[in-house]
Enzyme design. Structure first.
Site, PDB file in Angstrom:
ATOM      1  N   ASP A 382       0.827  -1.186   0.000  1.00 42.09           N
ATOM      2  CA  ASP A 382       0.000   0.000   0.000  1.00 42.09           C
ATOM      3  C   ASP A 382       0.874   1.254   0.000  1.00 42.09           C
ATOM      4  O   ASP A 382       1.868   1.337   0.741  1.00 42.09           O
ATOM      5  CB  ASP A 382      -0.895  -0.025   1.248  1.00 42.09           C
ATOM      6  N   GLU A 419       1.786  -0.363  -5.064  1.00 47.95           N
ATOM      7  CA  GLU A 419       0.885   0.733  -5.376  1.00 47.95           C
ATOM      8  C   GLU A 419       1.800   1.955  -5.490  1.00 47.95           C
ATOM      9  O   GLU A 419       2.199   2.545  -4.486  1.00 47.95           O
ATOM     10  CB  GLU A 419      -0.158   0.935  -4.280  1.00 47.95           C
TER      11      GLU A 419
END
Length: 732
Positions: A382, A419
């Site tokens: 993330d 990401e």
């Protein structure tokens, strides 16, 4: 709906696995008993502290580890001056023992102590550390605060989801027994070319009663759906955060409804699975139910990828709680401004100082643990751009952590997916430091294809790049197109159904006056905002969804889909369901029956991609003379894709050595609202084109499992439609 035979077999296998592991543990206990006297000779107690027999411990064994006759506790801090170990009876707030770990038990910056006579079933533990309190210079030691072991393998008080009364203000850890016996077949090692990733939330996947599982919202609930996942055809599940998080910590109430930290992106303990995701209490187990789920998924050819959050922690900014790192080494673990405040490149109050050597080691140890003890196949990081910032938040040219993870020998075969952006404005899609190892969520694919497929035909030049593997972004970075994880929807944003049902977000239920969540949705409601009974609007919405999944499955790169999209699940226009532990975020399995035809199409497109490997990889040159890849307009001899191109064709061709024949797939996209006559590419050697897919077929048969022979070299495409043709061998 009764569980089918396959699922019953899976659940029986899970129960049998528990029995096998109990037998295995008995064998281990016997073996330990036979050798314990000789092996423990060097570990006899040497001291008595606070009434416990003790000795210096194993300094390289972090966390709390059970050994025959004793438990080893190891913790390190670069700035602390003293350390106390606290022991608690189960569920008690006050410790029954406070054990000061003497400096004679300290080597360098590490304390380690073995304590004899402890029964791991009967206690919980935490630490207290003393040191300087100097927030302006980054030090926040407080000897009154209980500190959770950062290497804790399990956290107590989190068992019952949403029950705030079970928490007592601080977090305690427990010792687990890692004795799960894995089958010999452990890692499928599915290539990125052959992967189809399915992103899901463990709780939301089966929590709704419509899932009709025995253990809704749990790892066991996923086990009950393995047969469904196999039928769908995906090759990997990507689980939204399963590291221990506290769903009540940042919750709030709005309109009388309790809202939770539902998604789980505020990590409390990085080595511990979320205990509320287990169907049964596992007080001193090692996440057995999770391991059973992983093993059964692997046995059915499905890998497990974890969404991990190393960009920040649940401690927040200077007003947040003491959990672990703030009271352990605040200025080591967090990026701090010159006056001691927290940089906030995560948007969540703090930023993990990932490239400090100590923090690097912690992250590496954590990922290794999940691979060795839970047999995880990959990780999605993330806000991964934070992992490439230095201690002052500046982007690094060669981030040590990213390089270290790329070359780590234990992580050598796991998937590393970034990401490639963060909340501080760094956007690295196509430029993320990959070291020939990392793949990326291709945010440019999502944005471009959303625009193009909703009718912005002038995006055709960039859409052609995204469909053919985004080689402008990834050429030479990893293996070119295998760096690109293509997606149109994910947990963060609209579902696929909502993408074509709403022009605007509808996050009113979140309690922030609809100011949260992105406004950049690139969606189209097909003429009516939200729910409607208009058959023409509904027909168009499903056609747009068929277009989307067809193009995604016919794009080069690894496709990722969002759980529930396959049967048109909706979040009622909410594009930021982070706090919605209810029917907004839970999958409504009734839609699977209602939209059975669409589900069949979706599943068939996944199967089509698998059947035509030429889409996902470069092959030998096709013997029929077709090029590997080309893009064209309605005239296949015209390869000039411009902003005026209203219909685009994409050809993939090659010789499939596994099938010992040429394979060619011709994808045709007409995002324009009017129909158009197209001409198919010329073929030689008696080959011809057959129609496999027409998302706008008037007879309602959109997918042709056995393509009909097309003698006519032209085809009329309806407006807002996608067609796929495959090359047929000579007839007769």
């Amino acid at each position: 709906m009764e569980l089918n035979d396959v699922v019953v077999d899976l659940l029986t296998a899970a129960k049998d696995e528990k029995t096998r592991n109990e037998v295995h543990q008995e064998e281990v206990n016997r073996e330990v008993a036979e050798v314990s006297e000789s092996s423990m000779t060097q570990w006899k107690p040497t001291d008595t502290i606070a009434g416990f027999k003790t000795r210096p411990g194993l300094y390289e064994t972090n966390g709390a580890t059970e050994f025959p006759g004793c438990v080893n506790f190891t913790i390190y801090s670069l700035g602390a001056t003293s350390c106390e170990l606290l022991l608690f009876h189960r569920k008690e707030k006050e410790p029954y023992a406070v054990i000061p770990i003497p400096n004679s038990y300290r080597i360098g910056k590490t304390w380690s102590i073995m304590i004899f006579g402890l029964n791991v079933e009967n206690f919980e533990y935490a630490y207290r550390l003393d040191g300087p309190w100097d927030p302006e210079h980054g030090d926040r030691f407080d000897k009154t605060k209980e500190i959770l072991d950062p290497y804790a393998k399990a956290v107590v008080g989190q068992r019952a989801w949403g029950k705030e009364e079970n928490r007592h203000g601080s977090y305690h850890a427990r010792v687990v027994k890692n004795n799960f016996r894995w089958d010999t077949s452990q890692f499928p090692n599915i290539s990125m070319e052959d992967s189809i990733i399915y992103e899901m939330h463990v709780r939301g996947f089966t929590k709704d009663p419509s899932s009709q599982v025995t253990y809704p919202g749990t790892f066991a609930g996923i086990i009950e759906k393995i047969d469904y996942l196999k039928q769908l055809g995906i090759t990997a599940v990507e689980l939204m955060p399963i590291f221990e998080f506290d769903e009540v910590a940042n919750g709030h109430t709005y309109n009388g409804k309790r809202l939770y930290e539902y998604w789980g992106y505020n990590t409390v303990a990085f080595f511990a699975p979320n205990t509320s995701y287990a169907a049964s209490a596992e007080y001193n187990r090692e996440g057995r139910e999770l391991k059973e789920m992983v093993q059964l998924l692997k046995a059915n050819g499905i890998e497990v990828i974890l969404d991990v959050v190393f960009n920040h922690t649940a401690e927040g900014n200077e007003n947040g709680p003491f959990i672990s790192f703030r009271g352990l080494d605040n200025k080591i673990y967090y990026m701090l401004t010159p006056d001691g405040h927290y940089y906030n490149f995560s948007g969540c109050g703090n930023t993990f100082n990932c490239n400090h050597p100590v923090v690097q080691q912690f992250i590496v140890d954590c990922l290794r643990y999940w691979v060795t003890q839970y047999h995880i196949d990959g990780f999605r990081f993330d806000l991964a751009s934070i992992l490439g910032r230095d201690e002052n938040g500046k982007p690094m040219e060669d981030p040590p952590l990213l390089q270290r993870l790329a070359y780590d020998p234990i992580l050598g075969n796991v998937k590393l997916i970034a990401e490639a952006w963060d909340a501080g404005g760094m956007y690295q899609v196509g430029s993320f430091p990959a070291y020939n190892r990392w793949a990326e969520w291709n945010g440019k694919y999502r944005d471009t294809m959303r625009d193009y497929l909703k009718g912005n035909y002038w995006c055709a030049p960039e859409a052609a790049k995204r469909i053919t593997g985004s080689t402008d972004l990834y050429y030479g970075v990893y293996k070119g197109y295998t760096s690109s994880v293509n997606f149109l929807t994910c947990h963060d944003g609209f579902t696929l159904y909502d993408l074509y049902s709403y022009n605007n977000k509808h996050n009113e239920a979140n309690g922030w006056d609809n100011n949260d969540g992105t406004n950049d949705n690139r969606s189209w409601n097909c003429g009516v905002e939200g729910d409607t009974d208009d058959p023409k609007v509904l027909s168009l919405r499903f056609q747009m969804m068929r277009n989307a999944i067809t193009v995604l499955m016919c794009s080069r790169g690894t496709p990722m889909v969002l759980a529930g999209d396959e049967f048109a699940n909706t979040q009622f226009g909410n594009n930021n369901g982070y706090c919605q532990d209810n029917n907004i975020s839970w999958l409504d399995w009734r839609l699977l029956k209602k939209n059975r035809s669409y589900f069949g199409f979706y599943r068939s497109m996944i199967a089509f991609r698998k059947a035509h490997r030429v889409i996902s990889r470069d092959m030998e040159s096709a013997h029929c003379g077709l090029p590997h890849i080309w893009c064209c307009n309605a005239d296949p001899d015209s390869h000039n894709i411009t902003a005026e191109t209203k219909m685009m064709g994409v050809l993939f061709a090659g010789f499939d050595s596994e099938k010992n024949c040429d394979d060619a797939v011709y994808l045709c996209i007409n995002p324009f609202w009017d129909g158009i006559e197209i001409r198919l590419p010329a073929l030689t050697g008696g080959n011809s084109w057959g129609l496999s897919v027409d998302t706008a077929s008037p007879d309602g048969v959109y997918f042709h499992e056995k393509p009909a022979f097309q003698s006519n070299p032209s085809y009329y495409m309806q407006g807002r439609s996608v067609c796929v043709f495959t090359m047929l061998p000579p007839q007769g």
